[in-house]
Motif scaffolding. Sequence first.
Motif, PDB file in Angstrom:
ATOM      1  N   ASP A 133      54.399  80.603  13.348  1.00 57.85           N
ATOM      2  CA  ASP A 133      54.447  81.420  14.375  1.00 57.85           C
ATOM      3  C   ASP A 133      53.275  82.609  13.798  1.00 57.85           C
ATOM      4  N   ASP A 134      53.322  83.147  12.416  1.00 56.14           N
ATOM      5  CA  ASP A 134      52.336  83.578  12.148  1.00 56.14           C
ATOM      6  C   ASP A 134      50.858  83.204  12.270  1.00 56.14           C
ATOM      7  N   GLU A 135      50.953  81.805  12.109  1.00 56.32           N
ATOM      8  CA  GLU A 135      49.285  81.241  12.011  1.00 56.32           C
ATOM      9  C   GLU A 135      49.019  81.402  13.511  1.00 56.32           C
ATOM     10  N   GLU A 136      49.878  81.122  14.340  1.00 50.94           N
ATOM     11  CA  GLU A 136      49.439  81.218  15.884  1.00 50.94           C
ATOM     12  C   GLU A 136      49.046  82.772  16.366  1.00 50.94           C
ATOM     13  N   GLU A 137      49.772  83.686  15.704  1.00 52.06           N
ATOM     14  CA  GLU A 137      49.589  85.043  16.223  1.00 52.06           C
ATOM     15  C   GLU A 137      47.992  85.295  15.678  1.00 52.06           C
ATOM     16  N   TYR A 138      47.738  84.897  14.344  1.00 47.96           N
ATOM     17  CA  TYR A 138      46.461  85.079  13.931  1.00 47.96           C
ATOM     18  C   TYR A 138      45.299  84.439  14.669  1.00 47.96           C
ATOM     19  N   GLU A 139      45.488  83.244  15.147  1.00 42.59           N
ATOM     20  CA  GLU A 139      44.490  82.391  15.692  1.00 42.59           C
ATOM     21  C   GLU A 139      44.313  83.088  17.245  1.00 42.59           C
ATOM     22  N   GLU A 140      45.383  83.640  17.978  1.00 46.93           N
ATOM     23  CA  GLU A 140      45.322  84.435  19.120  1.00 46.93           C
ATOM     24  C   GLU A 140      44.733  85.648  18.913  1.00 46.93           C
TER      25      GLU A 140
END
Length: 153
Positions: A133-140
């Motif tokens: 989830d943290d990785e996805e938020e960073y990518e977004e």
Amino acid sequence: LASDVSLDKLENDIEMMLSKSTGVTGARNNPRVPPVYRKWENTREELRILEGEAMQLSNKVYRQKRIRYLNEKSCSSNQDKSDRFEVLLNEMKADLDILKKRLNDKLFELGIDQAHAEALLAEYNDMKDEENDDEEEYEEGSLGGSSKRKRIT
């Protein structure tokens, strides 16, 4: 049938038809064709029709044999592949059973019971989900709000 007629009569009849151009001997309704010739031509035509039908049936049988051969070859090849995959599947099942037994032995050595192992696994999965989830938020955030990568679970 043609042997019943003398050659002189045959020559005269054919010459008369050719010289006067009165018709084609192959036409069934030609009034100038003597009955003996007509019968002979009808027999010959029926023979040719039957020979043609026999050739068509022979070709059909050949095509069916060829298709059957190709289907049998394909079936045999697929059976060989199936047998190989079955052997591989059995080997994989045996490897899985061995790994499960080794894991169970290792857990027993460490003194971890089934309930404790399930709790550790759940905790690990939760931690991995948070990282994803943290990785996805960073990518977004770095892509301007829209992520083009799909999460694979």
